[in-house]
Write a protein that holds these residues in place. Structure first.
Motif, short mmCIF file in Angstrom:
data_model
loop_
_atom_site.label_atom_id
_atom_site.label_comp_id
_atom_site.label_asym_id
_atom_site.label_seq_id
_atom_site.Cartn_x
_atom_site.Cartn_y
_atom_site.Cartn_z
N PRO A 1 11.40 22.03 26.79
CA PRO A 1 10.28 22.00 28.20
C PRO A 1 9.87 20.37 27.70
N ASP A 2 9.75 20.20 29.51
CA ASP A 2 9.58 18.42 28.80
C ASP A 2 7.97 17.88 28.39
N TYR A 3 8.04 17.55 27.03
CA TYR A 3 7.10 17.13 26.11
C TYR A 3 6.93 15.40 26.32
N SER A 4 7.66 15.15 27.14
CA SER A 4 6.94 13.63 27.11
C SER A 4 5.79 13.72 27.81
N ARG A 5 6.17 14.84 29.53
CA ARG A 5 5.77 14.21 29.79
C ARG A 5 3.91 14.79 29.55
N CYS A 6 3.68 15.92 28.56
CA CYS A 6 2.62 16.10 28.87
C CYS A 6 1.95 15.64 27.28
N VAL A 7 3.10 14.44 26.64
CA VAL A 7 2.21 13.47 26.04
C VAL A 7 1.59 12.46 26.87
N ALA A 8 2.28 11.56 27.69
CA ALA A 8 2.42 11.31 28.50
C ALA A 8 0.31 11.60 29.47
N ILE A 9 0.46 12.48 29.87
CA ILE A 9 -0.47 13.06 30.76
C ILE A 9 -1.99 11.91 29.56
N VAL A 10 -1.78 13.00 28.43
CA VAL A 10 -2.97 13.14 27.12
C VAL A 10 -2.87 11.55 27.12
N ALA A 11 -2.24 10.89 26.75
CA ALA A 11 -2.17 9.30 26.13
C ALA A 11 -2.77 8.48 26.89
N THR A 12 -2.05 8.88 28.81
CA THR A 12 -2.74 8.18 29.55
C THR A 12 -4.57 8.62 29.94
N ALA A 13 -5.12 9.84 30.04
CA ALA A 13 -6.16 10.17 29.93
C ALA A 13 -7.59 9.84 29.05
N SER A 14 -6.91 9.67 27.94
CA SER A 14 -8.02 9.53 26.78
C SER A 14 -8.21 8.26 27.63
N LEU A 15 -7.82 7.73 27.76
CA LEU A 15 -8.07 5.52 28.14
C LEU A 15 -9.03 5.30 29.68
N ARG A 16 -8.08 5.94 30.15
CA ARG A 16 -8.65 6.41 31.44
C ARG A 16 -10.33 6.94 31.57
N GLU A 17 -9.91 7.79 31.12
CA GLU A 17 -11.61 8.69 31.20
C GLU A 17 -12.84 8.63 30.63
N MET A 18 -12.64 7.67 29.01
CA MET A 18 -13.68 7.45 28.82
C MET A 18 -14.05 6.47 29.02
N ILE A 19 -13.62 5.35 29.75
CA ILE A 19 -14.07 3.93 30.54
C ILE A 19 -15.65 3.85 31.03
N LYS A 20 -15.85 5.40 32.17
CA LYS A 20 -17.10 5.26 31.99
C LYS A 20 -18.14 5.81 31.25
N PRO A 21 -17.71 6.92 29.65
CA PRO A 21 -18.85 6.98 28.94
C PRO A 21 -19.43 6.02 28.00
N GLY A 22 -18.25 5.35 28.20
CA GLY A 22 -18.11 3.70 26.67
C GLY A 22 -19.02 2.95 27.74
N ALA A 23 -18.73 2.67 28.81
CA ALA A 23 -19.55 1.77 29.61
C ALA A 23 -20.70 2.20 29.86
N LEU A 24 -21.37 3.87 29.94
CA LEU A 24 -23.20 4.26 30.19
C LEU A 24 -23.68 3.23 28.85
N ALA A 25 -22.44 3.39 27.16
CA ALA A 25 -23.17 3.74 25.86
C ALA A 25 -23.15 2.50 26.03
N ILE A 26 -22.37 1.89 26.47
CA ILE A 26 -22.53 0.09 26.30
C ILE A 26 -24.30 -0.48 27.17
N LEU A 27 -23.79 -0.49 28.86
CA LEU A 27 -24.22 -0.97 29.34
C LEU A 27 -25.71 -0.10 29.95
N SER A 28 -25.80 1.06 29.59
CA SER A 28 -27.36 2.02 29.60
C SER A 28 -28.76 0.64 28.70
N PRO A 29 -28.08 0.74 27.46
CA PRO A 29 -29.74 -0.43 26.83
C PRO A 29 -29.86 -1.61 27.88
N ILE A 30 -28.84 -2.18 28.14
CA ILE A 30 -28.65 -3.73 28.23
C ILE A 30 -29.72 -2.89 30.13
#
Length: 370
Positions: free
Chosen positions: A336-365
């Motif tokens: 199998p092309d393992y690198s493709r799955c690793v790339a999907i997970v690695a990219t998503a770990s950065l992209r998908e957590m922008i919104k939850p991270g912004a929620l935790a930081i901006l909400s109290p402000i």
């Protein structure tokens, strides 16, 4: 009724009967306007239509819209009739606006519930799409959707509490020490306004079991598939109306809970003859802050779960694609092309957590600035 009578006594109003009887009159009108809304429900599909059945939810919404309009009119008349006092001639109008806040809150809850539970809207369609990649992604998407659905109701309730308390506070009613006393009663009036269409909403609630039983009878009696298609549509709308009633009840209970906390603390302070110096949840801003803080936990968890679910769907689709394009993987003849799955997970770990991270930081402000 107790809040109205107590406030009238503190404000030295000569005839407090209007403030005491106000909830009874409003809910008597509720029976009338809800009956008119129920009787206004009629089918409008012409005989030449190709559709087997009209949209039941659209028909119910028309009846609810008529009920809302009549509730606004009768609520305004009730406040002018019963809550007018010479000590504050414009107070009745502020309380009428409090009732309007409650009615708008009820309508918002109905709309929010329909958005999250009706098959026409994105949340249900997204959940159905998640089912195509397996049980796990379906469960993750469902949990995420359930947690996320708490955010909008909390925001609506928060705005309603602050608005109603402020309108009541600025109504012009003052006690013997010239302190404004209408804030708590304004919130009570908003709760009454929210419940001024309760009879119609409860009628919508009864639609669900009836449609569900009809579907069961059709299935057990082995009716043609065309009949089952109609009852399935009715059953889907019935599930939405059942959820609408639950959201409506929870929203009115949230408004009422603020009244109960406030009344309890007033009684304890009067009994102890000492004011509260600790964190006082009877203050609207403090109570709303607690609601928003609790809501953030659910919303953050929802967005995090949704991120995991979307990434899992991408991985499942990628694995399926490789199985189709490389059939030798199952026989260990191709790697199998393992690198493709690793790339999907690695990219998503950065992209998908922008919104939850912004929620935790901006909400109290944001809440602090407001």
């Amino acid at each position: 009724m107790i809040l109205g009578g107590t406030m009238a006594q503190r404000c030295k109003i000569e005839d407090p009967s209007g403030f005491i009887l106000f909830p009874l009159v409003v809910h008597s009108f509720d029976l009338v306007v809800s009956s008119v809304g129920i009787l206004s429900i009629r089918g409008t599909r012409d005989s030449g239509s190709k559709s087997p059945i009209e949209d039941p939810m659209a028909i119910l919404q028309k009846g609810y819209s008529i009920t809302i309009v009549l509730a606004v009119l009768t609520f305004g008349l009730s406040t002018r009739w019963l809550l007018y006092t010479e000590r504050a001639p414009s107070a009745w109008f502020n309380f009428a606006l409090c009732g309007l806040v409650g009615i708008i809150t009820a309508y918002a809850f109905v709309w929010i519930t329909q958005y999250y539970t009706d098959y026409k809207h994105e949340p249900v369609r997204t959940l159905a799409l998640a089912s195509s990649t397996g049980h796990v992604t379906n469960i993750i998407a469902g949990v995420s959707l359930g947690l996320e659905s708490t955010a909008l109701p909390v925001l609506v309730i928060s705005v309603a509490i602050i608005s109603a308390f402020w309108l009541g506070h600025t109504s012009g009613l003052v006690d013997e020490n010239a302190n404004p006393t209408g804030g708590l009663f304004g919130t009570a009036v908003a709760t009454t306004g929210m419940l001024s269409t309760a009879a119609y909403v409860l009628t919508m609630d009864m639609f669900g079991p009836i449609a569900d039983n009809a579907g069961g009878i059709v299935e057990m009696s082995q009716q043609p598939e065309s009949v089952r298609e109609i009852t399935d549509l009715l059953d889907a709308v019935g599930n939405t109306t059942k959820a609408t009633t639950k959201g409506f009840a929870i929203g009115s209970a949230a408004l009422a809970s603020f009244l109960l906390f406030s009344a309890y603390m007033d009684e304890v302070a009067a009994f102890a003859q000492e004011p509260f110096k600790q964190v006082d949840i009877a203050i609207p801003e403090v109570f709303v802050g607690g609601l928003l803080g609790s809501m953030l936990i659910f919303l953050f968890s929802a967005w995090a779960c949704a991120a995991v679910g979307r990434t899992a769907q991408e991985v499942v689709n990628e694995v399926r694609r490789q199985f189709i394009e490389r059939p030798g993987i199952m026989d260990y003849k191709e790697k199998p092309d393992y690198s493709r799955c690793v790339a999907i997970v690695a990219t998503a770990s950065l992209r998908e957590m922008i919104k939850p991270g912004a929620l935790a930081i901006l909400s109290p402000i944001i809440v602090g600035d407001i």
